[in-house]
Each structure stands twice: as structure tokens, then as C-alpha cells.
Design a protein around this motif. Sequence first.
Motif, PDB file in Angstrom:
ATOM      1  N   LEU A  35     -56.388  41.140  72.346  1.00  9.18           N
ATOM      2  CA  LEU A  35     -56.288  42.505  71.832  1.00  9.18           C
ATOM      3  C   LEU A  35     -55.592  43.449  72.797  1.00  9.18           C
ATOM      4  N   SER A  36     -55.881  43.336  74.081  1.00 14.37           N
ATOM      5  CA  SER A  36     -55.322  44.282  75.055  1.00 14.37           C
ATOM      6  C   SER A  36     -53.970  43.859  75.599  1.00 14.37           C
ATOM      7  N   ARG A  37     -53.648  42.574  75.486  1.00 15.95           N
ATOM      8  CA  ARG A  37     -52.418  42.019  76.069  1.00 15.95           C
ATOM      9  C   ARG A  37     -52.359  42.284  77.576  1.00 15.95           C
ATOM     10  N   SER A  38     -53.535  42.411  78.183  1.00 13.36           N
ATOM     11  CA  SER A  38     -53.614  42.652  79.622  1.00 13.36           C
ATOM     12  C   SER A  38     -54.443  41.553  80.274  1.00 13.36           C
ATOM     13  N   THR A  39     -53.887  40.989  81.327  1.00  7.34           N
ATOM     14  CA  THR A  39     -54.592  39.967  82.102  1.00  7.34           C
ATOM     15  C   THR A  39     -54.605  40.328  83.579  1.00  7.34           C
ATOM     16  N   ARG A  40     -54.375  41.595  83.851  1.00  3.64           N
ATOM     17  CA  ARG A  40     -54.247  42.067  85.226  1.00  3.64           C
ATOM     18  C   ARG A  40     -55.448  41.696  86.095  1.00  3.64           C
ATOM     19  N   ASP A  41     -56.654  41.777  85.556  1.00  7.76           N
ATOM     20  CA  ASP A  41     -57.858  41.539  86.344  1.00  7.76           C
ATOM     21  C   ASP A  41     -58.335  40.085  86.309  1.00  7.76           C
ATOM     22  N   ILE A  42     -57.525  39.199  85.772  1.00  5.80           N
ATOM     23  CA  ILE A  42     -57.907  37.787  85.686  1.00  5.80           C
ATOM     24  C   ILE A  42     -57.213  37.022  86.806  1.00  5.80           C
ATOM     25  N   SER A  43     -57.976  36.196  87.489  1.00  2.00           N
ATOM     26  CA  SER A  43     -57.437  35.411  88.596  1.00  2.00           C
ATOM     27  C   SER A  43     -56.675  34.191  88.067  1.00  2.00           C
ATOM     28  N   LEU A  44     -55.406  34.098  88.423  1.00  4.43           N
ATOM     29  CA  LEU A  44     -54.591  32.953  88.030  1.00  4.43           C
ATOM     30  C   LEU A  44     -55.161  31.664  88.621  1.00  4.43           C
ATOM     31  N   GLY A  45     -55.526  31.701  89.891  1.00  7.93           N
ATOM     32  CA  GLY A  45     -56.077  30.514  90.544  1.00  7.93           C
ATOM     33  C   GLY A  45     -57.347  30.023  89.878  1.00  7.93           C
ATOM     34  N   THR A  46     -58.219  30.947  89.532  1.00  2.01           N
ATOM     35  CA  THR A  46     -59.469  30.579  88.866  1.00  2.01           C
ATOM     36  C   THR A  46     -59.194  29.884  87.542  1.00  2.01           C
ATOM     37  N   PHE A  47     -58.311  30.443  86.731  1.00  7.38           N
ATOM     38  CA  PHE A  47     -58.054  29.849  85.422  1.00  7.38           C
ATOM     39  C   PHE A  47     -57.235  28.557  85.523  1.00  7.38           C
ATOM     40  N   ASN A  73     -65.683  20.551  75.447  1.00  6.94           N
ATOM     41  CA  ASN A  73     -64.556  20.708  76.360  1.00  6.94           C
ATOM     42  C   ASN A  73     -63.221  20.844  75.643  1.00  6.94           C
ATOM     43  N   ALA A  74     -63.082  20.273  74.468  1.00  7.35           N
ATOM     44  CA  ALA A  74     -61.850  20.465  73.697  1.00  7.35           C
ATOM     45  C   ALA A  74     -61.714  21.930  73.274  1.00  7.35           C
ATOM     46  N   VAL A  75     -62.798  22.512  72.777  1.00  7.73           N
ATOM     47  CA  VAL A  75     -62.756  23.918  72.353  1.00  7.73           C
ATOM     48  C   VAL A  75     -62.600  24.839  73.564  1.00  7.73           C
ATOM     49  N   THR A  76     -63.372  24.569  74.616  1.00  6.27           N
ATOM     50  CA  THR A  76     -63.282  25.396  75.821  1.00  6.27           C
ATOM     51  C   THR A  76     -61.884  25.338  76.420  1.00  6.27           C
ATOM     52  N   LEU A  77     -61.289  24.163  76.446  1.00  9.77           N
ATOM     53  CA  LEU A  77     -59.928  24.034  76.977  1.00  9.77           C
ATOM     54  C   LEU A  77     -58.948  24.858  76.145  1.00  9.77           C
ATOM     55  N   GLY A  78     -59.128  24.864  74.845  1.00 11.16           N
ATOM     56  CA  GLY A  78     -58.269  25.701  74.003  1.00 11.16           C
ATOM     57  C   GLY A  78     -58.392  27.175  74.350  1.00 11.16           C
ATOM     58  N   LEU A  79     -59.623  27.645  74.552  1.00  8.54           N
ATOM     59  CA  LEU A  79     -59.844  29.055  74.887  1.00  8.54           C
ATOM     60  C   LEU A  79     -59.302  29.399  76.267  1.00  8.54           C
ATOM     61  N   THR A  80     -59.628  28.578  77.263  1.00  9.75           N
ATOM     62  CA  THR A  80     -59.179  28.895  78.621  1.00  9.75           C
ATOM     63  C   THR A  80     -57.668  28.698  78.777  1.00  9.75           C
ATOM     64  N   ALA A  81     -57.106  27.749  78.043  1.00  5.64           N
ATOM     65  CA  ALA A  81     -55.651  27.568  78.086  1.00  5.64           C
ATOM     66  C   ALA A  81     -54.948  28.766  77.459  1.00  5.64           C
ATOM     67  N   ALA A  82     -55.542  29.347  76.430  1.00  9.15           N
ATOM     68  CA  ALA A  82     -54.955  30.542  75.807  1.00  9.15           C
ATOM     69  C   ALA A  82     -54.969  31.709  76.791  1.00  9.15           C
ATOM     70  N   VAL A  83     -56.064  31.873  77.514  1.00 11.93           N
ATOM     71  CA  VAL A  83     -56.138  32.937  78.516  1.00 11.93           C
ATOM     72  C   VAL A  83     -55.134  32.671  79.632  1.00 11.93           C
ATOM     73  N   LEU A  84     -55.027  31.429  80.076  1.00  9.15           N
ATOM     74  CA  LEU A  84     -54.064  31.075  81.118  1.00  9.15           C
ATOM     75  C   LEU A  84     -52.631  31.331  80.647  1.00  9.15           C
ATOM     76  N   ALA A  85     -52.323  30.956  79.419  1.00 10.50           N
ATOM     77  CA  ALA A  85     -50.980  31.198  78.879  1.00 10.50           C
ATOM     78  C   ALA A  85     -50.689  32.688  78.817  1.00 10.50           C
ATOM     79  N   ALA A  86     -51.678  33.468  78.412  1.00  5.31           N
ATOM     80  CA  ALA A  86     -51.497  34.921  78.367  1.00  5.31           C
ATOM     81  C   ALA A  86     -51.294  35.478  79.775  1.00  5.31           C
TER      82      ALA A  86
END
Length: 108
Positions: A35-47, A73-86
Motif C-alpha cells: 500500500l505505501s510502496r515504501s520499504t525505507r525502514d526494512i533491512s535488506l540484509g534481514t530479508f 514455508n511455501a506461503v511465508t517464502l511468497g510473502l517475504t520474497a514479495a517484501v524483498l522484491a519491493a
Amino acid sequence: MSDSVLSSDVVELVGMIAGALTTLAYVPQAVKVWLSRSTRDISLGTFLLMNIGIALWLVYGLLIDSPGLIAANAVTLGLTAAVLAAKLKYDRPGLPPDLPGPGGPEAA
């Protein structure tokens, strides 16, 4: 605990509930990023590390044929991969730190 105390069905159910809850924990983050299209506060290394770890848990679940591990883990990987891609898409050099959108600068 001995195997006679808990059946394998109960053990699998506990694992599936744990997997569902830890998977659902990533939904608010993924929705917020979407929704925000912002990932500024998310750690790249962590994800990056999280995605690698989840992918390995998925492989492990496949190797031992555990439906709970595989599904969670299949569903979680989809969610975390989406955040990483963003994170990789929206945090490119030259982009403004906050793009307009829900919860963006104009919402304040």
C-alpha cells in the motif's frame, strides 16, 4: 515427551498451527509495503537472510515430506520474497524516499 503421549497427528497439528501463525505474521508487513510502496525502514540484509532461511526450511520440509513445513514455508517464502522484491524495487538510488500513496506524505 515419549511417542506414546502424543500421536503423530497431534504433533503435526501443533506444527501446522505454529506454521500458520508465523506465516500470518508477515501479512501486515507485506500489505503495508504494497500500500505505501515504501520499504525505507526494512533491512535488506534481514530479508535476504530470512528468504534464504525460509527457502532452506521449505527444502527440508520437502525432503522429510512434512505437509506442515511445506505449506507454511511455501506461503511465508511468497510473502517475504514479495517484501524483498519491493525493497529492491523501491529503494533504488535516485528515487524519493516517500512516494505518494496511501499513508504517504499527503496523508499527514
